[in-house]
Design an enzyme around this catalytic site. Sequence first.
Site, PDB file in Angstrom:
ATOM      1  N   HIS A  38       0.848  -1.197   0.000  1.00 40.69           N
ATOM      2  CA  HIS A  38       0.000   0.000   0.000  1.00 40.69           C
ATOM      3  C   HIS A  38       0.885   1.249   0.000  1.00 40.69           C
ATOM      4  O   HIS A  38       1.876   1.316   0.719  1.00 40.69           O
ATOM      5  CB  HIS A  38      -0.878  -0.022   1.262  1.00 40.69           C
ATOM      6  CG  HIS A  38      -1.947   1.020   1.270  1.00 40.69           C
ATOM      7  ND1 HIS A  38      -1.699   2.333   1.580  1.00 40.69           N
ATOM      8  CD2 HIS A  38      -3.264   0.949   0.994  1.00 40.69           C
ATOM      9  CE1 HIS A  38      -2.827   3.016   1.495  1.00 40.69           C
ATOM     10  NE2 HIS A  38      -3.795   2.206   1.143  1.00 40.69           N
ATOM     11  N   CYS A  54      -3.612   2.256  -4.489  1.00 41.15           N
ATOM     12  CA  CYS A  54      -4.647   3.043  -3.810  1.00 41.15           C
ATOM     13  C   CYS A  54      -4.731   4.408  -4.502  1.00 41.15           C
ATOM     14  O   CYS A  54      -3.816   5.236  -4.381  1.00 41.15           O
ATOM     15  CB  CYS A  54      -4.316   3.192  -2.336  1.00 41.15           C
ATOM     16  SG  CYS A  54      -5.510   4.236  -1.484  1.00 41.15           S
ATOM     17  N   HIS A  84      -7.421  -0.053  -4.287  1.00 44.32           N
ATOM     18  CA  HIS A  84      -8.391   0.707  -3.486  1.00 44.32           C
ATOM     19  C   HIS A  84      -8.800   1.876  -4.365  1.00 44.32           C
ATOM     20  O   HIS A  84      -7.935   2.631  -4.818  1.00 44.32           O
ATOM     21  CB  HIS A  84      -7.743   1.297  -2.228  1.00 44.32           C
ATOM     22  CG  HIS A  84      -7.293   0.281  -1.236  1.00 44.32           C
ATOM     23  ND1 HIS A  84      -6.479   0.592  -0.167  1.00 44.32           N
ATOM     24  CD2 HIS A  84      -7.563  -1.036  -1.126  1.00 44.32           C
ATOM     25  CE1 HIS A  84      -6.270  -0.489   0.542  1.00 44.32           C
ATOM     26  NE2 HIS A  84      -6.907  -1.497  -0.008  1.00 44.32           N
ATOM     27  N   ASP A 135     -13.105   2.750  -1.438  1.00 47.00           N
ATOM     28  CA  ASP A 135     -12.409   3.085  -0.198  1.00 47.00           C
ATOM     29  C   ASP A 135     -13.001   4.358   0.373  1.00 47.00           C
ATOM     30  O   ASP A 135     -13.514   5.211  -0.357  1.00 47.00           O
ATOM     31  CB  ASP A 135     -10.919   3.266  -0.522  1.00 47.00           C
ATOM     32  CG  ASP A 135     -10.021   3.049   0.681  1.00 47.00           C
ATOM     33  OD1 ASP A 135     -10.531   2.566   1.702  1.00 47.00           O
ATOM     34  OD2 ASP A 135      -8.818   3.348   0.573  1.00 47.00           O
ATOM     35  N   HIS A 136     -12.914   4.472   1.668  1.00 47.12           N
ATOM     36  CA  HIS A 136     -13.264   5.698   2.387  1.00 47.12           C
ATOM     37  C   HIS A 136     -14.574   6.312   1.899  1.00 47.12           C
ATOM     38  O   HIS A 136     -15.616   5.740   2.074  1.00 47.12           O
ATOM     39  CB  HIS A 136     -12.111   6.706   2.299  1.00 47.12           C
ATOM     40  CG  HIS A 136     -10.876   6.188   2.992  1.00 47.12           C
ATOM     41  ND1 HIS A 136      -9.827   6.976   3.302  1.00 47.12           N
ATOM     42  CD2 HIS A 136     -10.549   4.960   3.447  1.00 47.12           C
ATOM     43  CE1 HIS A 136      -8.890   6.243   3.905  1.00 47.12           C
ATOM     44  NE2 HIS A 136      -9.314   5.029   3.999  1.00 47.12           N
ATOM     45  N   TYR A 189     -14.783   4.622   7.013  1.00 47.93           N
ATOM     46  CA  TYR A 189     -15.317   3.297   6.688  1.00 47.93           C
ATOM     47  C   TYR A 189     -16.812   3.173   6.932  1.00 47.93           C
ATOM     48  O   TYR A 189     -17.288   2.164   7.434  1.00 47.93           O
ATOM     49  CB  TYR A 189     -14.512   2.204   7.422  1.00 47.93           C
ATOM     50  CG  TYR A 189     -13.167   2.036   6.777  1.00 47.93           C
ATOM     51  CD1 TYR A 189     -13.043   1.284   5.617  1.00 47.93           C
ATOM     52  CD2 TYR A 189     -12.049   2.698   7.261  1.00 47.93           C
ATOM     53  CE1 TYR A 189     -11.823   1.169   4.969  1.00 47.93           C
ATOM     54  CE2 TYR A 189     -10.825   2.596   6.623  1.00 47.93           C
ATOM     55  CZ  TYR A 189     -10.721   1.825   5.484  1.00 47.93           C
ATOM     56  OH  TYR A 189      -9.524   1.724   4.826  1.00 47.93           O
TER      57      TYR A 189
HETATM   58  C1  DNO Z   1      -6.500   3.065   5.171  1.00 45.49           C
HETATM   59  C2  DNO Z   1      -6.095   1.769   4.605  1.00 45.49           C
HETATM   60  C3  DNO Z   1      -4.723   1.404   5.076  1.00 45.49           C
HETATM   61  C4  DNO Z   1      -4.285   0.062   4.541  1.00 45.49           C
HETATM   62  C5  DNO Z   1      -2.947  -0.322   5.073  1.00 45.49           C
HETATM   63  C6  DNO Z   1      -2.469  -1.632   4.523  1.00 45.49           C
HETATM   64  O1  DNO Z   1      -7.610   3.404   5.159  1.00 45.49           O
HETATM   65  O2  DNO Z   1      -6.215   1.723   3.240  1.00 45.49           O
HETATM   66  O3  DNO Z   1      -4.768   1.354   6.450  1.00 45.49           O
HETATM   67  O4  DNO Z   1      -5.170  -0.921   4.911  1.00 45.49           O
HETATM   68  O5  DNO Z   1      -2.022   0.664   4.813  1.00 45.49           O
HETATM   69  O6  DNO Z   1      -1.421  -2.057   5.307  1.00 45.49           O
END
Ligand code: DNO
Length: 358
Positions: A207, A245, A274, A319-320, A333
């Site tokens: 990531h 991501c 992501h 994501d988010h 989340y």
């Molecule tokens: C944040 C996530 C990160 C991810 C880690 C993987 O929202 O995308 O915490 O899970 O960096 O190790």
Amino acid sequence: MKMTFRWYGSAIDPIPLKYIKQIPGMTGIMGMLDKRAGVDWPEEEIRALTEEVSAAGLECEVIESVNVHEDIKLGGGRRDEYIANYISTVRTLAKYGVKVIIYNFMPVFDWLRTDLKRVIPEDGSNSLYFDEKDLGEMGPLEIVRRTAEDSQGFSLPGWEPERLSLLEETLRRYESVTPDDLRTNYKYFLDAVIPVCEEAGVRMACHPDDPAWPIFGLPRIAHSQSDFDKICALHDSPANTVCLCTGSLGSDPANDIPAMIRHFGSKDRIGALHVRNVKHLGYRHFREAAHVSEYGDLDMYDIMKAIYDTCPDSYIRPDHGRMIWDEQGRPGYGLYDRALGAVYLRGVWEGIERSEKK
Ligand code: DNO
């Protein structure tokens, strides 16, 4: 494309698996166990997690946040012990059908924000927010205190209290560590872990740094295309991949996300993605946005098209996003905006698929 949803396990995730299953297009979850970095994840817990997920009609092929102990990143005295635990966890996860492990190599902090619930004036929702100026004023101890306060009792990924209790000491240990030192220690880790992954049929997916620049003077080595080229070269293998991501890398407007997807996707070096959107507000200043292209600065059509063209079988998760409809939940989340995001991305995908097949 396999659309998945991050899930923290029934003990700490307020969102039941059946809700996730009800989101159209969902094939599985990106799961985790809430464990301290360095721990060998117990087989019984991995078995229970994978069984629970498959009983709900979902797949558990991606596991997230198998965190790397600071001793490994620092090349400390106990790193071999922690690497042995990591390898054992990799083997157990593989035994229960896991295909991708998402982790990061960020010193001290995982993702970092200066406000976890900044109100978006246009619609009254809130989202994660970052301003480098505020960070400078607060300093590391204050940011940790505020993040804990704002998280309203929810555990945050990468913010394990045990690790952060050693914050000052760990920051001191990094004072003399350069990016090249960090890469040397990273190579030592990959040289030990990647051959095991190859044998077990698992891919490691790193990531990016979030946000995509150095913070508090710490060395950070995973926030641009050339950084990830170097990471891939540390141990060249199809099992050594990127967790692309879009929001983390996209926090820096200099990163061209669709081009990065094409670059790593065409080399088969994307293990998972992501997908989320960010709105740039100034220099090192941004907030997170609804997934829909026009609400942020990332073009989701170009992103999905790059995935379609170069790595169409990838695991993706929304994501988010924002906290909407007065939802109270783990910052970043919430259920609702991630569900909207997933369905929107699925719609963009359907459009691409249909127009390509004409
Ligand atoms: C944040 C996530 C990160 C991810 C880690 C993987 O929202 O995308 O915490 O899970 O960096 O190790």
